[in-house]
Write a protein that holds these residues in place. Structure first.
Motif, mmCIF file in Angstrom:
data_model
loop_
_atom_site.group_PDB
_atom_site.id
_atom_site.type_symbol
_atom_site.label_atom_id
_atom_site.label_comp_id
_atom_site.label_asym_id
_atom_site.label_seq_id
_atom_site.Cartn_x
_atom_site.Cartn_y
_atom_site.Cartn_z
ATOM 1 N N LEU A 1 -108.371 -23.719 -63.151
ATOM 2 C CA LEU A 1 -109.310 -23.948 -62.054
ATOM 3 C C LEU A 1 -110.695 -23.405 -62.388
ATOM 4 N N LEU A 2 -110.738 -22.261 -63.031
ATOM 5 C CA LEU A 2 -112.018 -21.675 -63.414
ATOM 6 C C LEU A 2 -112.745 -22.550 -64.420
ATOM 7 N N TYR B 1 -105.855 -10.678 -60.619
ATOM 8 C CA TYR B 1 -106.445 -11.923 -61.118
ATOM 9 C C TYR B 1 -107.496 -11.643 -62.195
ATOM 10 N N LEU B 2 -108.336 -10.642 -61.949
ATOM 11 C CA LEU B 2 -109.363 -10.294 -62.924
ATOM 12 C C LEU B 2 -108.751 -9.874 -64.258
ATOM 13 N N ALA B 3 -107.747 -9.013 -64.170
ATOM 14 C CA ALA B 3 -107.107 -8.516 -65.397
ATOM 15 C C ALA B 3 -106.447 -9.652 -66.170
ATOM 16 N N GLU C 1 -107.892 -10.889 -69.805
ATOM 17 C CA GLU C 1 -106.980 -10.721 -70.939
ATOM 18 C C GLU C 1 -106.759 -12.045 -71.680
ATOM 19 N N LYS C 2 -106.927 -13.154 -70.961
ATOM 20 C CA LYS C 2 -106.786 -14.478 -71.576
ATOM 21 C C LYS C 2 -108.086 -14.956 -72.215
ATOM 22 N N GLY C 3 -109.121 -14.112 -72.164
ATOM 23 C CA GLY C 3 -110.336 -14.428 -72.891
ATOM 24 C C GLY C 3 -111.541 -14.797 -72.058
ATOM 25 N N LEU C 4 -111.384 -14.919 -70.744
ATOM 26 C CA LEU C 4 -112.535 -15.259 -69.912
ATOM 27 C C LEU C 4 -113.414 -14.029 -69.674
ATOM 28 N N LYS C 5 -114.706 -14.251 -69.544
ATOM 29 C CA LYS C 5 -115.620 -13.152 -69.281
ATOM 30 C C LYS C 5 -115.474 -12.699 -67.827
ATOM 31 N N PRO C 6 -115.576 -11.390 -67.582
ATOM 32 C CA PRO C 6 -115.366 -10.888 -66.214
ATOM 33 C C PRO C 6 -116.321 -11.487 -65.198
ATOM 34 N N GLU C 7 -117.578 -11.737 -65.598
ATOM 35 C CA GLU C 7 -118.530 -12.326 -64.657
ATOM 36 C C GLU C 7 -118.154 -13.758 -64.304
ATOM 37 N N LYS C 8 -117.540 -14.469 -65.212
ATOM 38 C CA LYS C 8 -117.084 -15.833 -64.942
ATOM 39 C C LYS C 8 -115.994 -15.828 -63.873
ATOM 40 N N VAL C 9 -115.088 -14.852 -63.961
ATOM 41 C CA VAL C 9 -113.977 -14.776 -63.020
ATOM 42 C C VAL C 9 -114.446 -14.225 -61.671
ATOM 43 N N THR D 1 -117.325 -1.095 -57.264
ATOM 44 C CA THR D 1 -116.728 0.010 -58.018
ATOM 45 C C THR D 1 -115.638 -0.499 -58.951
ATOM 46 N N MET D 2 -114.815 -1.419 -58.443
ATOM 47 C CA MET D 2 -113.724 -1.969 -59.247
ATOM 48 C C MET D 2 -114.248 -2.842 -60.386
ATOM 49 N N VAL D 3 -115.149 -3.756 -60.067
ATOM 50 C CA VAL D 3 -115.647 -4.703 -61.068
ATOM 51 C C VAL D 3 -116.440 -3.995 -62.158
ATOM 52 N N ALA D 4 -117.082 -2.886 -61.826
ATOM 53 C CA ALA D 4 -117.859 -2.144 -62.817
ATOM 54 C C ALA D 4 -117.014 -1.714 -64.004
ATOM 55 N N GLN D 5 -115.704 -1.520 -63.787
ATOM 56 C CA GLN D 5 -114.817 -1.101 -64.874
ATOM 57 C C GLN D 5 -114.674 -2.186 -65.943
ATOM 58 N N TYR D 6 -114.987 -3.437 -65.589
ATOM 59 C CA TYR D 6 -114.895 -4.543 -66.542
ATOM 60 C C TYR D 6 -116.199 -4.753 -67.313
ATOM 61 N N LYS D 7 -117.245 -3.995 -66.945
ATOM 62 C CA LYS D 7 -118.552 -4.073 -67.595
ATOM 63 C C LYS D 7 -119.073 -5.510 -67.708
ATOM 64 N N PRO D 8 -119.245 -6.181 -66.575
ATOM 65 C CA PRO D 8 -119.739 -7.559 -66.611
ATOM 66 C C PRO D 8 -121.175 -7.618 -67.117
ATOM 67 N N ALA D 9 -121.523 -8.736 -67.731
ATOM 68 C CA ALA D 9 -122.866 -8.902 -68.288
ATOM 69 C C ALA D 9 -123.853 -9.414 -67.259
ATOM 70 N N CYS D 10 -123.353 -9.799 -66.072
ATOM 71 C CA CYS D 10 -124.223 -10.381 -65.046
ATOM 72 C C CYS D 10 -123.957 -9.710 -63.698
ATOM 73 N N ASP D 11 -125.036 -9.414 -62.970
ATOM 74 C CA ASP D 11 -124.885 -8.798 -61.647
ATOM 75 C C ASP D 11 -124.170 -9.704 -60.657
ATOM 76 N N CYS D 12 -124.075 -10.991 -60.970
ATOM 77 C CA CYS D 12 -123.391 -11.927 -60.076
ATOM 78 C C CYS D 12 -121.937 -11.530 -59.859
ATOM 79 N N ALA D 13 -121.370 -10.789 -60.795
ATOM 80 C CA ALA D 13 -119.972 -10.363 -60.673
ATOM 81 C C ALA D 13 -119.776 -9.389 -59.520
#
Length: 615
Positions: free
Chosen positions: A197-198, A238-240, A244-252, A282-294
């Motif tokens: 879906l993503l 869902y994020l994890a 883990e399957k290769g998608l960037k955290p900001e995409k998810v 706080t949670m999403v910050a642990q994934y170090k997204p490249a975009c603030d949209c996350a």
């Protein structure tokens, strides 16, 4: 005006001075018991807060649209989408309802997509709706991949700007597993659909393809802390999985949506939505997204069905109004309010219009969309926000340490914890610690609803079940209605004696008590003597006689009334309104069958009398 000069006329008052005055007014009463509220969520709320209580809240130093986004993601205004839910499953009929709703103030439509299983049906459903202007949500989808494929094709065919398309599909396999005790296919296959879906979503950055349904937890009896923590646990699952399957955290993260409840606990619900954004960041910050949209999570709020009632249904309009206000002030991105008749029938044009117009008025007349973060700086709400966030984060961490949301769902611990909270909420309703107006307090005694019921919504799922808190009381009253169709309606005679103020107060209490079961209340003006009262009671031939007087007078008037009633009407239960501890034994010896007072479990008591009288 010189503010400095003005305020010099009002010398500051210290916390110690406030506390001294409060303790003086309490006159020795326990401060903690009288004034400190312990919430269902397990934390304490003080009777007042001051600026000093905000000193340790770091997020207060940020502006709206700044990390951690507690104060919202919009720096300009407080706008939100007015969502109109369309229950109609027929695409043609649903389209007509939707187009009309958009003309009358709705800005987003939540469709029942049960029958939208091909491209032609989708075209029929969306005919005349400008997807560059209005959002769409798809619920009750049979095949998410097929729907998404057809939706993307529809957007491209009609040349809609993909970056302007807004809305969501209600894809949430973890909630499905929690409700049904099984996945649609399997954990791996269902979660794998998230990746597909993503990828299919492409450039539609404002169309969400993963929707975490905290509303389901609320409607099953979860506390605010549980709803928030478990929703974040599932989102993290869902994020994890996807990262883990290769998608960037900001995409998810940017393609996810949280659908949270909004109930009648006005200030707590405002604080919950603010805490949700804080904890998401706080949670999403642990994934170090490249975009603030996350970090900018879209919060979709749906008004509670747990607190909606069958009896006195117009009170549901008031509930929806406060819920809409909480959602708006809390900074919800889209709001859906329940039609007032949701408990017993499908919505019609009138009930949909009312639920929609609540939001229109909040925008167009109350201007709640004009001020960014209107709750900012409120000592009370800021502290509630912090308390909810702290407690929800502790629960979130506990679940993660024990293996995460999927494990908590599969081993039953999440379901068990919610059901334990549900039982506590049910007990609060049964004992009237929690009031459902018109249902367990202040009922409209002569109201009849059995013939108006067009549908009965009962969760038959094998897992976590959603329900309404009023259902147990409603079942009692419907039993009375059914019995009264072929028999007389059970009647309660109020035998009012002695002190005028006390007998009136207790008569009112008994009226509310037995009115919740739909009994007829016979209330004379009162009697100068016991003999007069007993004679009048005998002429009325009631099913129950309740003496209403003061505790002091029960030792004489109450005992005498019990003796005379039992002598003349031995088969009619004789009850006392109150709990006069000093003369209980004398009243029992005189023939009193029961005592009705504030500590009684009203639900158990009414069940007992229904079994006794509805024969």
């Amino acid at each position: 005006m010189n503010d400095e000069k003005l305020f010099t006329e009002f010398p500051p008052v210290t916390t110690e001075q406030w506390e001294a005055t409060i303790n003086k007014d309490l006159k020795g009463a326990d401060y903690e018991k009288k004034l400190v509220w312990r919430t269902d969520e397990g934390f304490q709320v003080r009777p007042y807060y001051r600026a000093e209580n905000l000193q340790d809240l770091d997020y207060l130093k940020t502006m709206p649209n700044e990390f951690p986004y507690t104060r919202g993601t919009n720096p300009h205004d407080n706008s939100w989408e007015i969502v109109q839910e369309v229950e109609e499953a027929d695409p043609t009929k649903a389209n007509a309802i939707a187009v009309d709703a958009l003309k009358r103030g709705a800005t987003c439509i939540a469709f029942n997509a049960t029958n939208v299983d091909n491209a032609a049906a989708l075209e029929t459903l969306l005919k005349g709706i400008d997807l560059n202007v209005n959002g769409v949500q798809f619920n009750h989808v049979k095949n998410y991949l097929d729907l998404m494929k057809n939706f993307v094709a529809y957007v491209e065919k009609n040349n809609f700007d993909k970056e302007k398309v807004q809305g969501s599909i209600n894809f949430d396999p973890l909630i499905y597993r929690l409700k049904h005790n099984k996945f649609w296919k399997s954990a791996e296959e269902d979660m794998q659909q998230a990746l597909q879906l993503l990828e299919m979503n492409g450039c539609m950055k404002n169309f969400k393809v993963i929707n975490v349904n905290g509303i389901t937890l609320h409607n099953a009896g979860a506390t605010i802390v549980q709803e928030l923590a478990y929703t974040l646990n599932m989102a993290n699952e869902y994020l994890a999985f996807c990262t883990e399957k290769g998608l960037k955290p900001e995409k998810v993260a940017s393609r996810m949506q949280l659908t949270l409840s909004v109930g009648s606990n006005y200030f707590m619900e405002i604080a919950k939505l603010r805490a949700a954004r804080l904890l998401w960041s706080t949670m999403v910050a642990q994934y170090k997204p490249a975009c603030d949209c996350a970090y900018k999570i879209h919060i979709n709020t749906v008004a509670s069905t747990w607190n909606k009632t069958l009896y006195d249904p117009y009170v549901n309009m008031l509930r929806s109004t406060t819920e809409g206000m909480s959602a708006a002030i809390g900074g919800s991105d889209s709001i859906s309010l329940q039609p007032f008749d949701v408990a017993y029938k499908e919505s019609d044009e009138f009930s949909r219009r009312i639920s929609r117009n609540v939001q229109v008025i909040l925008k167009e007349e109350a201007f709640m969309d004009r001020v960014v973060d209107p709750a900012a700086g409120s000592y009370y709400i800021e502290n509630l926000t912090n308390s909810i966030a702290e407690n929800a984060w502790k629960l979130f961490q506990s679940v993660e340490q024990q293996g995460g949301a999927l494990k908590a769902i599969e081993d039953g611990t999440m379901k068990a914890a919610i059901e334990e909270s549900c039982q506590k909420r049910d007990m609060n309703i049964a004992t009237r610690r929690y009031i459902l107006l018109g249902t367990n307090q202040y009922p409209n005694i002569n109201e009849v609803m059995a013939d108006k019921i067009e549908r009965v919504i009962k969760d038959e799922n094998e897992g976590l079940k959603t329900y309404r808190g009023a259902m147990a009381f409603e079942e009692l009253r419907l039993e009375t209605e059914k019995y009264a169709k072929n028999n007389h309606r059970p009647s309660v005679y109020l035998l009012k004696l002695g002190n005028l103020a006390m007998r009136q107060a207790r008569a009112g209490f008994i009226t509310n008590f037995f009115g919740c079961a739909g009994y007829q209340i016979v209330e004379p003006a009162g009697f100068a003597t016991v003999e007069e009262g007993v004679k009048a009671a005998g002429e009325a031939k009631p099913d129950l006689i309740v003496v209403c007087s003061s505790d002091d007078e029960y030792a004489t008037l109450g005992v005498e009334a019990a003796q005379q009633c039992k002598a003349q009407f031995p088969n009619t239960p004789f009850l006392v309104a109150g709990n006069p501890t000093e003369c209980l034994d004398a009243l029992k010896a005189a023939g009193t069958d029961d005592f009705i007072h504030v500590r009684v479990n009203i639900l158990e008591s009414l069940r007992k009398y229904n079994q006794l009288l509805l024969k």
